[in-house]
Design an enzyme around this catalytic site. Sequence first.
Site, PDB file in Angstrom:
ATOM      1  CG  ASP A 429      29.098  40.892  37.699  1.00  0.00           C
ATOM      2  OD1 ASP A 429      29.575  40.093  36.875  1.00  0.00           O
ATOM      3  OD2 ASP A 429      28.082  41.582  37.485  1.00  0.00           O
ATOM      4  CD  GLU A 482      32.665  40.352  34.428  1.00  0.00           C
ATOM      5  OE1 GLU A 482      32.233  39.790  33.410  1.00  0.00           O
ATOM      6  OE2 GLU A 482      31.941  41.011  35.187  1.00  0.00           O
TER       7      GLU A 482
END
Length: 752
Positions: A429, A482
């Site tokens: 993330d 990401e």
Amino acid sequence: MHTQVSLSSISQLIDGTHENPSSLLGPHNIDYRGSSAVAVRSFLPEAKAAWVIDRLSGQRRAMRRIHPAGFFEAICDPMLDGSQSNSEDALNNQLAQSKYHIQMTNETGKIIEMQDPYAAPSILTDFDRYLIGEGKHHQLYERLGAQLRTVDGQSGVNFAVWAPNARSVQVVGDFNGWDGRKHIARVHPNLGIWELFIPGAKAGDRYKFRIHSLHGEWVDKSDPLGFAAELPPLTASIVTDINNYQWADVDWIERRAEWNPMHEPMNVYEVHLGSWQKGPGRTHGWLDYRDLARRLAEYCRRMNFTHVELMPVNEHPFSGSWGYQAVGYYAPTSRHGNPEDFMYFVDYMHQHGIGVIVDWVPAHFPKDGHGLRRFDGSALYEHEDPRKGEHPDWGTMIFNYGRNEVRNFLVANALFWLEKYHIDGLRVDAVASMLYLDYSREDGDWIPNQYGGRENLEALDFLREFNVAVHEKYPGVVTAAEESTAWPGVSRPTYDGGLGFTYKWNMGWMNDTLSYMRNEPIHRRYHQNELTFSLIYAFTENFMLPLSHDEVVHGKGSLISQMPGDMWQKFANLRLLYSYMWTHPGKKLLFMGGEFAQWNEWNDDDGPDWILLDFATHRGVQQLVADLNKLVIENPALHQLDFNGEGFEWIDCMNADDSTLVYIRKGLDDAPPILVCSNFTPVVRRGYRVGVPQSGFWKEIFNSDGEAYGGSNVGNYPGRKTFGEGHHGRADSISVDLPPLATVIFRLDEPA
């Protein structure tokens, strides 16, 4: 009573402020009346009387109460093993292997016998110390934290924690009535690790580390490497054995090692376990991992998803963070059960052919007092300077990747999930926030790197180290970033200057495509480049196409609510969006609820509105997604060359006036090519000429306007035969009917 220990040292021990309790407690060789002897000392605040029991000779020696608070000492002369050697080596060897117990009676007269925590040898070997010092101990989770252990036949738990700037560390828990004075940890000065073996402690005991901080404050901290934790809002760690689960996924693991993530189909279903489905009568409706496994595996098989991606499952104090503000990096959240329950979840998914990817958050951590922030009173895991150590958007702390121990903590954590829980992939993330020192910061609010640039060089080194370790140790496991910027080489090998990820999320494709689809069809002719631009850079990275939870929260609305037009057009547009996505190069990811056209924006309290499946329109979208997944799996041209320009060929991308796209997908070897024709307007285009690379019969294998999906059933069944007339620069062509707001897909089944 005479003792060689100073009163001030005893007072510090009793107050819990002694920096090195092992210098007082346990066995110590001393010079006693001109001879070598062993002094055994214990702090037993509940004891009325105490004795040292020599296990080898059976000798029982009374301990003297040196301090009324419960500090006891026994001078064992001759030595505990009965030998008469006075050599320093012999004494040191004896101290490391002392075979004695402590016996005590409490105020009620109960006799209690225990092993001396301070007589147990360290769990850390010299090699462990070396690796920890270098920041390269990839099995750190087998040394720090709470390790079940047996010493001299006595079972217990070895506790160890990194807190180099602490004045003192106590282990508190169910095993000592949360009285830290009973178990003050020993320090390894060069490592900053505090350690203590506590006999009789057992699996299921709750515990924390009580830290006397750099600034003289006392604070109770959860174990950074704890394997389990209490159900939030409670915050204690729980002693847990994670080595007894009997795995049944050996076939899956063996196949995975041979799996090539570049060429295999990947249809990922993103799931928030806390809200995917609810159970009546359960805490907050949370289903347990075992129930979730059975339901989710059956659903994914029916929907032809190859993998699930779980939003973070590590322990987190605030449910509303969806797991992205983690405290227990080594503990699956107790909201759905214990560690073995989560092992069952992964095992069950594997046995039913579904891979498991988890979101992993090494970018930041929350400020909760029981967590990592200011762990020993200093900026230990984070940076001292808030310009590097605090995230301005999320109110969280940023890891100090330049510190060996912090990198070790994170890399070992990634490997932990792969080793102990058989996870198939890690989606990292907020990578963009890690790469740039000025991420979301104004001028003057960030510190340049040593070369004056904005790149976070320490984070880059960490990400490369993480990816190399994962791919070397676990072939077939994938990592996905990401990453929302144009940073080059995110999914390129580290030896080629890249960051080493398997995949990169294609945020540019996602933003451009949703922006295009939000336009009314009459205006789309002016935005054709928003659809075609992604193919300019599509093969610069190994892209995954995400329609994730981020696209259906924070006021954006659900995917179908973002589609323009009346009710029929909204559903048609959503079906068209999915058809375009599933035929575009790249692996696929869709967030839960999107597969059946969830109307409401997602929130973690309610989850998807499964009742919508009572309506044919929503069932039609669900069937379309299942069929698209199957189409990708069964047709090599739609997955084998996702990351290679040879797998894609434009037929026509210039017809902006009609808002149409036509392209070919190709596979390896003799895989039949796939022809994709999309019409982004509600106008039926009959007799639409399409140039094709080969003559023969092109079978219609998919039509998003099919009646089964809720469409108007305009199509080309069973297919179209070539004319022998050139078009679009190809020697042959077919004439097709393009349905309104729809995609039709053909496969060359009978080459001429």
